[in-house]
Design a protein around this motif. Sequence first.
Motif, short mmCIF file in Angstrom:
data_model
loop_
_atom_site.label_atom_id
_atom_site.label_comp_id
_atom_site.label_asym_id
_atom_site.label_seq_id
_atom_site.Cartn_x
_atom_site.Cartn_y
_atom_site.Cartn_z
N VAL A 190 0.87 -1.17 0.00
CA VAL A 190 0.00 0.00 0.00
C VAL A 190 0.91 1.22 0.00
N ALA A 191 0.85 2.00 -1.08
CA ALA A 191 1.72 3.16 -1.23
C ALA A 191 1.06 4.40 -0.65
N LEU A 192 1.78 5.12 0.21
CA LEU A 192 1.26 6.36 0.78
C LEU A 192 1.30 7.47 -0.26
N GLY A 193 0.29 8.34 -0.22
CA GLY A 193 0.25 9.46 -1.15
C GLY A 193 1.33 10.48 -0.89
N LYS A 194 1.77 10.57 0.37
CA LYS A 194 2.89 11.44 0.73
C LYS A 194 3.49 10.93 2.02
N PRO A 195 4.75 11.26 2.30
CA PRO A 195 5.38 10.79 3.54
C PRO A 195 4.72 11.41 4.76
N ILE A 196 4.59 10.61 5.82
CA ILE A 196 4.10 11.09 7.11
C ILE A 196 4.68 10.19 8.19
N ALA A 197 5.10 10.78 9.29
CA ALA A 197 5.70 10.01 10.38
C ALA A 197 4.71 8.97 10.90
N GLY A 198 5.19 7.73 11.08
CA GLY A 198 4.33 6.67 11.59
C GLY A 198 3.52 5.96 10.53
N PHE A 199 3.49 6.54 9.30
CA PHE A 199 2.80 5.93 8.17
C PHE A 199 1.30 5.79 8.46
N VAL A 200 0.66 4.73 7.98
CA VAL A 200 -0.80 4.61 8.13
C VAL A 200 -1.18 3.65 9.25
N ALA A 201 -0.82 2.39 9.11
CA ALA A 201 -1.30 1.36 10.04
C ALA A 201 -0.83 1.61 11.46
N ASN A 202 0.41 2.05 11.64
CA ASN A 202 0.91 2.30 12.99
C ASN A 202 0.21 3.49 13.64
N ARG A 203 -0.14 4.50 12.83
CA ARG A 203 -0.89 5.63 13.40
C ARG A 203 -2.27 5.17 13.87
N LEU A 204 -2.91 4.32 13.07
CA LEU A 204 -4.22 3.80 13.48
C LEU A 204 -4.08 2.91 14.71
N GLN A 205 -3.06 2.06 14.71
CA GLN A 205 -2.82 1.17 15.84
C GLN A 205 -2.53 1.97 17.11
N THR A 206 -1.77 3.06 16.96
CA THR A 206 -1.42 3.90 18.11
C THR A 206 -2.65 4.57 18.69
N ALA A 207 -3.56 5.02 17.82
CA ALA A 207 -4.80 5.65 18.30
C ALA A 207 -5.62 4.67 19.13
N LEU A 208 -5.72 3.43 18.68
CA LEU A 208 -6.46 2.41 19.41
C LEU A 208 -5.76 2.06 20.72
N LEU A 209 -4.42 1.96 20.67
CA LEU A 209 -3.67 1.62 21.88
C LEU A 209 -3.78 2.73 22.92
N ARG A 210 -3.77 3.98 22.48
CA ARG A 210 -3.90 5.10 23.42
C ARG A 210 -5.21 4.99 24.19
N GLU A 211 -6.32 4.76 23.48
CA GLU A 211 -7.60 4.65 24.17
C GLU A 211 -7.66 3.40 25.04
N SER A 212 -7.01 2.32 24.59
CA SER A 212 -6.99 1.08 25.39
C SER A 212 -6.28 1.32 26.72
#
Length: 329
Positions: A190-212
């Motif tokens: 899965v190619a990102l449209g532009k660079p971003i720290a943490g990419f896609v899946a880890n950012r989503l995973q981090t959001a869920l882990l924070r609430e957990s």
Amino acid sequence: MTTAPATEEATPQHDREPRRYDVAILGGGVIGSGWAALLLPTGNRVTVITLRADGDDRLRAAIRQQIAASPRTGSCDNMGRLTITQSQDAIAGAAVVIEAVSEDLQLKQQLFADVADRARADALLLSSTSTLLPEDLGAALPSPSRVVVAHPFNPVHTIPLVEVVTGETATDDITSRARDFLTDVGLVPVALGKPIAGFVANRLQTALLRESIHLIQEGVATARDIDEAITESIGLRWAAIGPFLALHLAGGTNGVRGWFDHIGRGLGAGWTQLGNPELDEQTIETVIRQTETGYPQDLGELTAYRDERQLRILAARGTATQHHPEEKP
């Protein structure tokens, strides 16, 4: 442990026969050995370059164990295509060089500078980083955008996704060649449209882990309770479809438009109720204690449990009678 057959999900379809590659992997840790276990069964030649002089037997055993738990076709018979060395000479003949060392920017920059001096001019230079951006990694190269992030997920030999991140000045040719390689070896890029720290899946995973962690901190649920709540609901759903298709199917005859008309307008208000826990020593110790208490088994046993469940899910997805809307039966 049961090994599931190769699946459509784990082995993407090709318009051409997959190529075989000579690959050099820098690093023999969990990610480096995972790359080797992914690459070897399908006939690629792999050289793992490691700093450990005594790591040959340990690394071969780890790779064999991971191949045995792989959903992809092939066998440990291809271990003869594996070379383990401390010398970087193998880089010169590799079509693909994969960096899989610790998340240390200066170390990675130095490695890529050394690799660029030794590698073929047309070699793909890939980084397994989960946090760093490609042009930072390639800062010491004449062309920093030559480095492409190919961020796999652990365990590499099982999880199909690999996030592809290229520098803003990267050529279409480099991006295309990276995607072709990753598809050829059985991953789903899965190619990102532009660079971003943490990419896609880890950012989503981090959001869920924070609430957990917030829920644990507030005494709402234990670590084991939260794991079960996820695996028996949204985790099960997300193994089949992503969150936006789920919304589309939850909106009635009007799909996602209907969902936003009836439910989604209040989504922002719910965001204000989410937690932002402070990771102090007490919170960290609570999370550790609850996890260790909830899962008292040996880590090797838990790893086998994880791998078998993931393989069964992949196998089930691959044998489903309904195809993805964009796929042909």
